[in-house]
Design a protein around this motif. Sequence first.
Motif, PDB file in Angstrom:
ATOM      1  N   PRO A  81     -20.981 -24.090   9.275  1.00 35.76           N
ATOM      2  CA  PRO A  81     -19.691 -24.071   8.565  1.00 35.76           C
ATOM      3  C   PRO A  81     -19.600 -22.886   7.616  1.00 35.76           C
ATOM      4  CG  PRO A  81     -21.131 -25.720   7.621  1.00 35.76           C
ATOM      5  CD  PRO A  81     -21.848 -25.198   8.826  1.00 35.76           C
ATOM      6  N   VAL A  82     -18.398 -22.548   7.257  1.00 35.81           N
ATOM      7  CA  VAL A  82     -18.149 -21.480   6.304  1.00 35.81           C
ATOM      8  C   VAL A  82     -16.928 -21.877   5.480  1.00 35.81           C
ATOM      9  CG1 VAL A  82     -16.657 -20.155   7.844  1.00 35.81           C
ATOM     10  CG2 VAL A  82     -17.898 -18.984   6.017  1.00 35.81           C
ATOM     11  N   SER A  83     -16.935 -21.519   4.217  1.00 35.52           N
ATOM     12  CA  SER A  83     -15.823 -21.890   3.335  1.00 35.52           C
ATOM     13  C   SER A  83     -15.024 -20.657   2.959  1.00 35.52           C
ATOM     14  CB  SER A  83     -16.353 -22.569   2.063  1.00 35.52           C
ATOM     15  OG  SER A  83     -17.277 -21.726   1.392  1.00 35.52           O
ATOM     16  N   PRO A  84     -13.723 -20.826   2.662  1.00 38.58           N
ATOM     17  CA  PRO A  84     -12.882 -19.680   2.306  1.00 38.58           C
ATOM     18  C   PRO A  84     -13.370 -18.991   1.034  1.00 38.58           C
ATOM     19  CG  PRO A  84     -11.551 -21.604   2.845  1.00 38.58           C
ATOM     20  CD  PRO A  84     -12.962 -22.082   2.735  1.00 38.58           C
ATOM     21  N   LEU A  85     -12.942 -17.756   0.880  1.00 38.11           N
ATOM     22  CA  LEU A  85     -13.283 -16.962  -0.291  1.00 38.11           C
ATOM     23  C   LEU A  85     -12.159 -17.038  -1.316  1.00 38.11           C
ATOM     24  CD1 LEU A  85     -14.606 -13.742   1.491  1.00 38.11           C
ATOM     25  CD2 LEU A  85     -15.981 -15.549   0.475  1.00 38.11           C
ATOM     26  N   ALA A  86     -12.528 -17.021  -2.581  1.00 37.30           N
ATOM     27  CA  ALA A  86     -11.528 -17.005  -3.649  1.00 37.30           C
ATOM     28  C   ALA A  86     -10.779 -15.681  -3.640  1.00 37.30           C
ATOM     29  CB  ALA A  86     -12.208 -17.219  -5.000  1.00 37.30           C
ATOM     30  N   ASP A  87      -9.523 -15.732  -4.060  1.00 34.37           N
ATOM     31  CA  ASP A  87      -8.669 -14.546  -4.080  1.00 34.37           C
ATOM     32  C   ASP A  87      -8.955 -13.730  -5.340  1.00 34.37           C
ATOM     33  OD1 ASP A  87      -6.697 -12.702  -3.477  1.00 34.37           O
ATOM     34  OD2 ASP A  87      -5.128 -13.861  -4.468  1.00 34.37           O
ATOM     35  N   VAL A  88     -10.121 -13.082  -5.366  1.00 36.15           N
ATOM     36  CA  VAL A  88     -10.517 -12.284  -6.518  1.00 36.15           C
ATOM     37  C   VAL A  88     -11.501 -11.221  -6.062  1.00 36.15           C
ATOM     38  CG1 VAL A  88     -12.400 -13.873  -7.108  1.00 36.15           C
ATOM     39  CG2 VAL A  88     -11.452 -12.369  -8.867  1.00 36.15           C
ATOM     40  N   GLY A  89     -11.374 -10.044  -6.630  1.00 31.85           N
ATOM     41  CA  GLY A  89     -12.287  -8.950  -6.329  1.00 31.85           C
ATOM     42  C   GLY A  89     -13.265  -8.736  -7.469  1.00 31.85           C
ATOM     43  N   PRO A  90     -14.100  -7.705  -7.396  1.00 39.79           N
ATOM     44  CA  PRO A  90     -15.058  -7.438  -8.465  1.00 39.79           C
ATOM     45  C   PRO A  90     -14.355  -6.941  -9.726  1.00 39.79           C
ATOM     46  CG  PRO A  90     -15.108  -5.680  -6.850  1.00 39.79           C
ATOM     47  CD  PRO A  90     -14.215  -6.745  -6.287  1.00 39.79           C
ATOM     48  N   PRO A  91     -14.953  -7.141 -10.893  1.00 38.83           N
ATOM     49  CA  PRO A  91     -14.344  -6.638 -12.135  1.00 38.83           C
ATOM     50  C   PRO A  91     -14.476  -5.126 -12.218  1.00 38.83           C
ATOM     51  CG  PRO A  91     -16.510  -7.546 -12.581  1.00 38.83           C
ATOM     52  CD  PRO A  91     -16.226  -7.835 -11.145  1.00 38.83           C
ATOM     53  N   PRO A  92     -13.657  -4.475 -13.051  1.00 35.66           N
ATOM     54  CA  PRO A  92     -13.814  -3.027 -13.240  1.00 35.66           C
ATOM     55  C   PRO A  92     -15.211  -2.714 -13.746  1.00 35.66           C
ATOM     56  CG  PRO A  92     -11.761  -3.808 -14.208  1.00 35.66           C
ATOM     57  CD  PRO A  92     -12.542  -5.026 -13.846  1.00 35.66           C
ATOM     58  N   GLY A  93     -15.807  -1.691 -13.203  1.00 34.34           N
ATOM     59  CA  GLY A  93     -17.162  -1.319 -13.582  1.00 34.34           C
ATOM     60  C   GLY A  93     -17.914  -0.769 -12.390  1.00 34.34           C
ATOM     61  N   PRO A  94     -19.193  -0.429 -12.584  1.00 33.92           N
ATOM     62  CA  PRO A  94     -19.982   0.129 -11.481  1.00 33.92           C
ATOM     63  C   PRO A  94     -20.000  -0.789 -10.269  1.00 33.92           C
ATOM     64  CG  PRO A  94     -21.137   0.357 -13.573  1.00 33.92           C
ATOM     65  CD  PRO A  94     -19.949  -0.503 -13.846  1.00 33.92           C
ATOM     66  N   LEU A  95     -20.073  -0.186  -9.079  1.00 31.63           N
ATOM     67  CA  LEU A  95     -20.112  -0.919  -7.822  1.00 31.63           C
ATOM     68  C   LEU A  95     -21.439  -0.689  -7.121  1.00 31.63           C
ATOM     69  CD1 LEU A  95     -16.519  -0.095  -6.479  1.00 31.63           C
ATOM     70  CD2 LEU A  95     -17.295  -2.289  -7.405  1.00 31.63           C
ATOM     71  N   ALA A  96     -21.916  -1.723  -6.447  1.00 29.20           N
ATOM     72  CA  ALA A  96     -23.151  -1.632  -5.671  1.00 29.20           C
ATOM     73  C   ALA A  96     -22.905  -2.237  -4.298  1.00 29.20           C
ATOM     74  CB  ALA A  96     -24.296  -2.357  -6.381  1.00 29.20           C
ATOM     75  N   THR A  97     -23.656  -1.787  -3.308  1.00 28.05           N
ATOM     76  CA  THR A  97     -23.509  -2.295  -1.943  1.00 28.05           C
ATOM     77  C   THR A  97     -24.178  -3.656  -1.820  1.00 28.05           C
ATOM     78  OG1 THR A  97     -23.439  -0.056  -1.037  1.00 28.05           O
ATOM     79  CG2 THR A  97     -23.971  -1.845   0.483  1.00 28.05           C
ATOM     80  N   SER A  98     -23.415  -4.662  -1.379  1.00 26.57           N
ATOM     81  CA  SER A  98     -23.963  -5.988  -1.131  1.00 26.57           C
ATOM     82  C   SER A  98     -24.525  -6.073   0.288  1.00 26.57           C
ATOM     83  CB  SER A  98     -22.887  -7.054  -1.346  1.00 26.57           C
ATOM     84  OG  SER A  98     -23.393  -8.346  -1.101  1.00 26.57           O
ATOM     85  N   TRP A  99     -23.734  -5.632   1.275  1.00 27.23           N
ATOM     86  CA  TRP A  99     -24.192  -5.516   2.657  1.00 27.23           C
ATOM     87  C   TRP A  99     -23.261  -4.575   3.392  1.00 27.23           C
ATOM     88  CZ3 TRP A  99     -20.805  -6.881   6.548  1.00 27.23           C
ATOM     89  CH2 TRP A  99     -19.763  -7.761   6.213  1.00 27.23           C
ATOM     90  N   GLN A 100     -23.693  -4.090   4.537  1.00 25.91           N
ATOM     91  CA  GLN A 100     -22.860  -3.220   5.352  1.00 25.91           C
ATOM     92  C   GLN A 100     -23.215  -3.395   6.822  1.00 25.91           C
ATOM     93  OE1 GLN A 100     -23.632   1.063   4.802  1.00 25.91           O
ATOM     94  NE2 GLN A 100     -25.379   0.496   3.540  1.00 25.91           N
ATOM     95  N   GLN A 101     -22.228  -3.096   7.663  1.00 26.86           N
ATOM     96  CA  GLN A 101     -22.404  -3.251   9.102  1.00 26.86           C
ATOM     97  C   GLN A 101     -21.561  -2.201   9.815  1.00 26.86           C
ATOM     98  OE1 GLN A 101     -24.413  -5.346  10.795  1.00 26.86           O
ATOM     99  NE2 GLN A 101     -23.732  -4.453  12.740  1.00 26.86           N
ATOM    100  N   SER A 102     -22.151  -1.566  10.839  1.00 23.50           N
ATOM    101  CA  SER A 102     -21.433  -0.564  11.617  1.00 23.50           C
ATOM    102  C   SER A 102     -20.998  -1.142  12.953  1.00 23.50           C
ATOM    103  CB  SER A 102     -22.305   0.678  11.849  1.00 23.50           C
ATOM    104  OG  SER A 102     -22.447   1.424  10.671  1.00 23.50           O
ATOM    105  N   ALA A 103     -19.859  -0.677  13.436  1.00 24.99           N
ATOM    106  CA  ALA A 103     -19.361  -1.038  14.763  1.00 24.99           C
ATOM    107  C   ALA A 103     -19.088   0.255  15.509  1.00 24.99           C
ATOM    108  CB  ALA A 103     -18.089  -1.872  14.668  1.00 24.99           C
ATOM    109  N   PRO A 104     -19.781   0.515  16.637  1.00 23.80           N
ATOM    110  CA  PRO A 104     -19.550   1.769  17.366  1.00 23.80           C
ATOM    111  C   PRO A 104     -18.155   1.838  17.954  1.00 23.80           C
ATOM    112  CG  PRO A 104     -20.950   0.291  18.631  1.00 23.80           C
ATOM    113  CD  PRO A 104     -20.782  -0.340  17.280  1.00 23.80           C
ATOM    114  N   VAL A 105     -17.617   3.032  18.007  1.00 24.71           N
ATOM    115  CA  VAL A 105     -16.314   3.249  18.632  1.00 24.71           C
ATOM    116  C   VAL A 105     -16.472   3.111  20.144  1.00 24.71           C
ATOM    117  CG1 VAL A 105     -14.497   4.941  19.078  1.00 24.71           C
ATOM    118  CG2 VAL A 105     -15.468   4.718  16.786  1.00 24.71           C
ATOM    119  N   HIS A 106     -15.604   2.318  20.747  1.00 24.25           N
ATOM    120  CA  HIS A 106     -15.634   2.109  22.195  1.00 24.25           C
ATOM    121  C   HIS A 106     -14.709   3.124  22.851  1.00 24.25           C
ATOM    122  CE1 HIS A 106     -16.013  -0.187  25.950  1.00 24.25           C
ATOM    123  NE2 HIS A 106     -14.718   0.019  26.115  1.00 24.25           N
TER     124      HIS A 106
END
Length: 677
Positions: free
Chosen positions: A50-75
């Motif tokens: 199962p997975v639950s919805p995300l709250a409608d809120v982004g990060p606060p103003p301030g430095p940003l860091a990478t949480s995760w990343q994923q690439s998708a090749p162009v077909h």
Amino acid sequence: MGGRRFGGRRRAAVGVVCGVLVVAVCGALVVRAVTRAEWWQVRHSVTAVPVSPLADVGPPPGPLATSWQQSAPVHRGPLAGYNSVAFEVAYGQAVLASGGGLDVRDARTGAARWSYRRMGWTMLGWAATGTRLVGYFERDGDRGERMMVGFDALSGAELWRQSGETPASVARTTLRWPAGSDTVLTTDRDRRVLYGRSAANGTRLWTQRLPAGCRLFEGAAHASGSVEKTAVLALECGKGPSRLIAVRPDTGAVRWTRSLESAEAPEVTVLDGVTLADDGTALRAYRENGDRLAEWSGENVCDDAVCPAVVAGDRLVVAYRPDGARRGERRLEAVETSSGQAAWHRDAPEYAALAAAGGRIYALRPRLSSALLPAGVDVVDPGDGATQTVAAPFAMDPELDGARPWLAAAGGLLYAGVPTATPRPGGAARLVALRGGSAGPGPAELGGTPAADWPDACALLKRPDLLAARLDPGSARPESDRIGEQRLPHAVSCTYRAPEQEGLPEVPPLTVAPSGGPAEQPSGAPAEPSAPASPKRSGSASPSASASGGKSPGPGGAGGSPTPEPSDSGTGTGDDEWGARSLTVTVKWVAPTGQAASALMESLRAVQSQARRRTDIGGDEAYELGPTAGTIAVRVDRYIVVVTAARPLGAASRLARAVAVGLTGGAGGSPQPSSSS
């Protein structure tokens, strides 16, 4: 005797015919059971987690860091123009959609949830509505063989399959087609009839014939859009101007129709309660009932793309190019949806994408400034336009194909989709999930690095290094930079010229984008919001605020191909077109940690069409950038420096090596370079 011979020949003939039939039947069975069998064509994984919805809120103003990343090749499929990668975040899931199929991941962690691919087929469209996803596939080499497949968006389970119809209108830049209220919109071969098909079971729900003489645009860049309760499509109506038609996805009832002023396919964006359409004459905004909300005149108001726009509360916020503005000048404007009056507007950089969540607007800028390496994010208050700029922990080049830059915010994270040049030759798109980072001792504009840690670019080379390269140490031309209100204390870029060329007229250095063409110089610090004004205007706007005190040659904000120069003739004279032989040293970034600098260096390499690793430069890592020798990017611990010197051959390598040696002496803290004066 003769009868027996005739009978034998007849039996032989019958045997041959039977043999041929057996081979044909076996061949048909092989084609059906093997060549077109599901068991080898389809790669389908599902999930029960199962997975639950995300709250409608982004990060606060301030430095940003990478949480995760994923690439998708162009077909790179057989059909030109449909080779994009697109993204969506909903119900706690991140969707990566491309011609290769669907890849659905946990939006919080990036962990794989489910996927679907068909070997020998290309996905040319996808739709999302409620908790359903629908993919449209065509067999490679046979456009007449097509298929729609419906999925449960949360588990990936296949719900239905149907062939014959096509999506009503597919946006080439995102592969999206209109859907809403658990219904996808399709059409027939003539594109003169609109159908509503259930996303839950594939059954046809309604039929709507389009106005006489009109048909849906085919293969347009972005001629449709939808939200759950409204779908808007552009119609081609003979030699007359194009039209917009808005329908209810659940019933097919027409909400409104409007004629535009051009026969070209418009760029259509549908937001919550607002529709935007750019037909090449103006950008127009319509309310949910079809009434005109606002208009921005100009043939190039959105250039060759969709103007980024969001609805935040009771305001429509649009980034556009004012009519008559020069290249690179942009404006961000908020319009009250109730009155149509402008609440505020300000000069802005060339934003690649906007997102709204939690009472904030996030704006993606491809370059933090014209001289620096990272991309940037502006956090905008929709109430008054007040803005805080923060550095993004990646580099990007919006000119690369394969993905339109994209932004979304949910669950306290900010999601950015950007194109990359790697893996070659097709490229890819990278989805980066950003979280709020640790507050460092320095400003957020610099990623938490104190401005005092920034070395003086004019002090990174010693006098003997410059003389050995036949450059005049006294010709140093420093360039400063600033991001918002934050001004760097030292020169971030320094250009030297050959002694015999002093006094020659200077030609401004050309900033070259990673794709090889001249890069626009983005605007930087946002101006203070202006007094409210009417959104409808046709005159030119005031120039936007500059991002830096000057421009640096060589790579653009993401690092790029070197400025082209003619071959060295040995005469010591400059070239009338490209100016004098020169060297430029640019401090592209000082990260809070060596690890952060390494990740940024990797993203620089990823957006380069050509990047060759150099192991003879020194430092921690170095790359030669561009199609020809002359631009070297080197990282020493937290510091990333780019050296550009096209002549004489090998000068860039020698001088980059000297920069690396100088920085190594101060790695771990502030470098201690010797003065070049």
